[in-house]
Write a protein that holds these residues in place. Sequence first.
Motif, PDB file in Angstrom:
ATOM      1  N   GLU A 190     -12.272  16.115  16.292  1.00  0.00           N
ATOM      2  CA  GLU A 190     -13.017  17.373  16.284  1.00  0.00           C
ATOM      3  C   GLU A 190     -14.393  17.293  16.936  1.00  0.00           C
ATOM      4  O   GLU A 190     -15.148  18.266  16.920  1.00  0.00           O
ATOM      5  CB  GLU A 190     -13.161  17.872  14.838  1.00  0.00           C
ATOM      6  CG  GLU A 190     -11.922  18.574  14.316  1.00  0.00           C
ATOM      7  CD  GLU A 190     -11.535  19.785  15.175  1.00  0.00           C
ATOM      8  OE1 GLU A 190     -12.386  20.679  15.339  1.00  0.00           O
ATOM      9  OE2 GLU A 190     -10.416  19.829  15.680  1.00  0.00           O
ATOM     10  N   LYS A 191     -14.736  16.147  17.513  1.00  0.00           N
ATOM     11  CA  LYS A 191     -16.013  16.022  18.209  1.00  0.00           C
ATOM     12  C   LYS A 191     -15.830  15.684  19.683  1.00  0.00           C
ATOM     13  O   LYS A 191     -16.797  15.406  20.378  1.00  0.00           O
ATOM     14  CB  LYS A 191     -16.882  14.936  17.542  1.00  0.00           C
ATOM     15  CG  LYS A 191     -17.377  15.301  16.152  1.00  0.00           C
ATOM     16  CD  LYS A 191     -18.328  14.230  15.628  1.00  0.00           C
ATOM     17  CE  LYS A 191     -18.897  14.637  14.273  1.00  0.00           C
ATOM     18  NZ  LYS A 191     -19.857  13.626  13.757  1.00  0.00           N
ATOM     19  N   ASP A 192     -14.589  15.727  20.139  1.00  0.00           N
ATOM     20  CA  ASP A 192     -14.288  15.240  21.492  1.00  0.00           C
ATOM     21  C   ASP A 192     -13.318  16.180  22.200  1.00  0.00           C
ATOM     22  O   ASP A 192     -12.295  16.555  21.625  1.00  0.00           O
ATOM     23  CB  ASP A 192     -13.688  13.830  21.393  1.00  0.00           C
ATOM     24  CG  ASP A 192     -13.771  13.055  22.686  1.00  0.00           C
ATOM     25  OD1 ASP A 192     -13.453  13.633  23.748  1.00  0.00           O
ATOM     26  OD2 ASP A 192     -14.129  11.867  22.652  1.00  0.00           O
ATOM     27  N   VAL A 193     -13.626  16.546  23.429  1.00  0.00           N
ATOM     28  CA  VAL A 193     -12.761  17.456  24.189  1.00  0.00           C
ATOM     29  C   VAL A 193     -11.578  16.725  24.824  1.00  0.00           C
ATOM     30  O   VAL A 193     -10.683  17.370  25.384  1.00  0.00           O
ATOM     31  CB  VAL A 193     -13.553  18.174  25.314  1.00  0.00           C
ATOM     32  CG1 VAL A 193     -14.641  19.044  24.731  1.00  0.00           C
ATOM     33  CG2 VAL A 193     -14.125  17.178  26.325  1.00  0.00           C
ATOM     34  N   HIS A 194     -11.561  15.402  24.744  1.00  0.00           N
ATOM     35  CA  HIS A 194     -10.538  14.631  25.440  1.00  0.00           C
ATOM     36  C   HIS A 194      -9.277  14.435  24.594  1.00  0.00           C
ATOM     37  O   HIS A 194      -9.235  14.830  23.426  1.00  0.00           O
ATOM     38  CB  HIS A 194     -11.122  13.292  25.878  1.00  0.00           C
ATOM     39  CG  HIS A 194     -12.243  13.447  26.848  1.00  0.00           C
ATOM     40  ND1 HIS A 194     -13.570  13.438  26.453  1.00  0.00           N
ATOM     41  CD2 HIS A 194     -12.250  13.651  28.187  1.00  0.00           C
ATOM     42  CE1 HIS A 194     -14.338  13.620  27.514  1.00  0.00           C
ATOM     43  NE2 HIS A 194     -13.564  13.753  28.579  1.00  0.00           N
ATOM     44  N   TYR A 195      -8.274  13.811  25.221  1.00  0.00           N
ATOM     45  CA  TYR A 195      -6.943  13.695  24.635  1.00  0.00           C
ATOM     46  C   TYR A 195      -6.460  12.252  24.622  1.00  0.00           C
ATOM     47  O   TYR A 195      -6.948  11.407  25.370  1.00  0.00           O
ATOM     48  CB  TYR A 195      -5.938  14.543  25.444  1.00  0.00           C
ATOM     49  CG  TYR A 195      -6.245  16.014  25.445  1.00  0.00           C
ATOM     50  CD1 TYR A 195      -5.555  16.905  24.624  1.00  0.00           C
ATOM     51  CD2 TYR A 195      -7.251  16.531  26.261  1.00  0.00           C
ATOM     52  CE1 TYR A 195      -5.846  18.262  24.614  1.00  0.00           C
ATOM     53  CE2 TYR A 195      -7.557  17.891  26.256  1.00  0.00           C
ATOM     54  CZ  TYR A 195      -6.850  18.742  25.428  1.00  0.00           C
ATOM     55  OH  TYR A 195      -7.160  20.082  25.414  1.00  0.00           O
ATOM     56  N   THR A 196      -5.482  11.997  23.781  1.00  0.00           N
ATOM     57  CA  THR A 196      -4.775  10.727  23.836  1.00  0.00           C
ATOM     58  C   THR A 196      -3.862  10.732  25.061  1.00  0.00           C
ATOM     59  O   THR A 196      -3.684  11.768  25.719  1.00  0.00           O
ATOM     60  CB  THR A 196      -3.912  10.523  22.584  1.00  0.00           C
ATOM     61  OG1 THR A 196      -2.893  11.553  22.565  1.00  0.00           O
ATOM     62  CG2 THR A 196      -4.735  10.605  21.309  1.00  0.00           C
ATOM     63  N   GLU A 197      -3.262   9.584  25.353  1.00  0.00           N
ATOM     64  CA  GLU A 197      -2.331   9.527  26.482  1.00  0.00           C
ATOM     65  C   GLU A 197      -1.193  10.531  26.296  1.00  0.00           C
ATOM     66  O   GLU A 197      -0.777  11.205  27.253  1.00  0.00           O
ATOM     67  CB  GLU A 197      -1.766   8.116  26.633  1.00  0.00           C
ATOM     68  CG  GLU A 197      -0.885   7.950  27.857  1.00  0.00           C
ATOM     69  CD  GLU A 197      -0.430   6.524  28.075  1.00  0.00           C
ATOM     70  OE1 GLU A 197       0.271   6.282  29.081  1.00  0.00           O
ATOM     71  OE2 GLU A 197      -0.758   5.656  27.253  1.00  0.00           O
ATOM     72  N   LYS A 198      -0.708  10.656  25.079  1.00  0.00           N
ATOM     73  CA  LYS A 198       0.350  11.628  24.794  1.00  0.00           C
ATOM     74  C   LYS A 198      -0.147  13.047  25.044  1.00  0.00           C
ATOM     75  O   LYS A 198       0.585  13.891  25.561  1.00  0.00           O
ATOM     76  CB  LYS A 198       0.817  11.485  23.338  1.00  0.00           C
ATOM     77  CG  LYS A 198       1.887  12.486  22.912  1.00  0.00           C
ATOM     78  CD  LYS A 198       3.161  12.332  23.716  1.00  0.00           C
ATOM     79  CE  LYS A 198       4.234  13.276  23.223  1.00  0.00           C
ATOM     80  NZ  LYS A 198       5.450  13.222  24.067  1.00  0.00           N
ATOM     81  N   GLY A 199      -1.400  13.308  24.693  1.00  0.00           N
ATOM     82  CA  GLY A 199      -1.975  14.629  24.935  1.00  0.00           C
ATOM     83  C   GLY A 199      -2.036  14.960  26.409  1.00  0.00           C
ATOM     84  O   GLY A 199      -1.700  16.077  26.825  1.00  0.00           O
TER      85      GLY A 199
END
Length: 215
Positions: A190-199
């Motif tokens: 909830e503090k990051d606009v980025h994603y995991t590899e799956k995302g």
Amino acid sequence: MNKICVIMLLSIFPLTSCSKNKPKILIIGDSISIGYTPFVKQHFSNKAIVFHNEGNAQHTGTGLEKIEEWLGDEPWDIIQFNWGLWDLCYRHPNSKEYGQRDKMNGNPEFSAADYASNLEALVAIIKKKSNAKLIFVTTTYVPKNEPGRFEKDVEKYNDVAKSVMRKHNIAINDIYIPSIGIHKENGLGEKDVHYTEKGYEELSKLIIKFLNTTI
């Protein structure tokens, strides 16, 4: 010419010819696009040649400085571009957050009005330099507790961007709404606009689906 040389030439020619016939796609964008581009490249490996601009396209100010360099003299068939996350980010010189993000005390990189103006200028440059099919990708989800960005700003900046694109008859791949669910399932919190590899893989499916309609 001996038989070996003839065989080698015959084997090389079809590959070269095939490569020349593949459409060239340029993706210009921020770290979100950097994250999903490898999946897009893999998907289109036999159908198209996919490039990403060197580095992070950051905000529209960086875009205006580097757009001609990124376009080069390549005969692009499709140019997909996005800005937004950096433009709407608030920063303050005294902030200890990464990137000096501070939505309580800072100022946005560009206001929504300046963002629209910069997009107008970028579209003009791209259209002047290339005859490619253009696709604009909307800004992805900003979680509520991200320290430099307001969740509500995304829709505002997306609205002005879509208005500019419609004015210039540019195709819009609006991935904002689906990006919310993808982030909640496969984001970095909830503090990051980025994603995991799956995302990023899930985001790439939205890009691939839209590009498939243009290739």
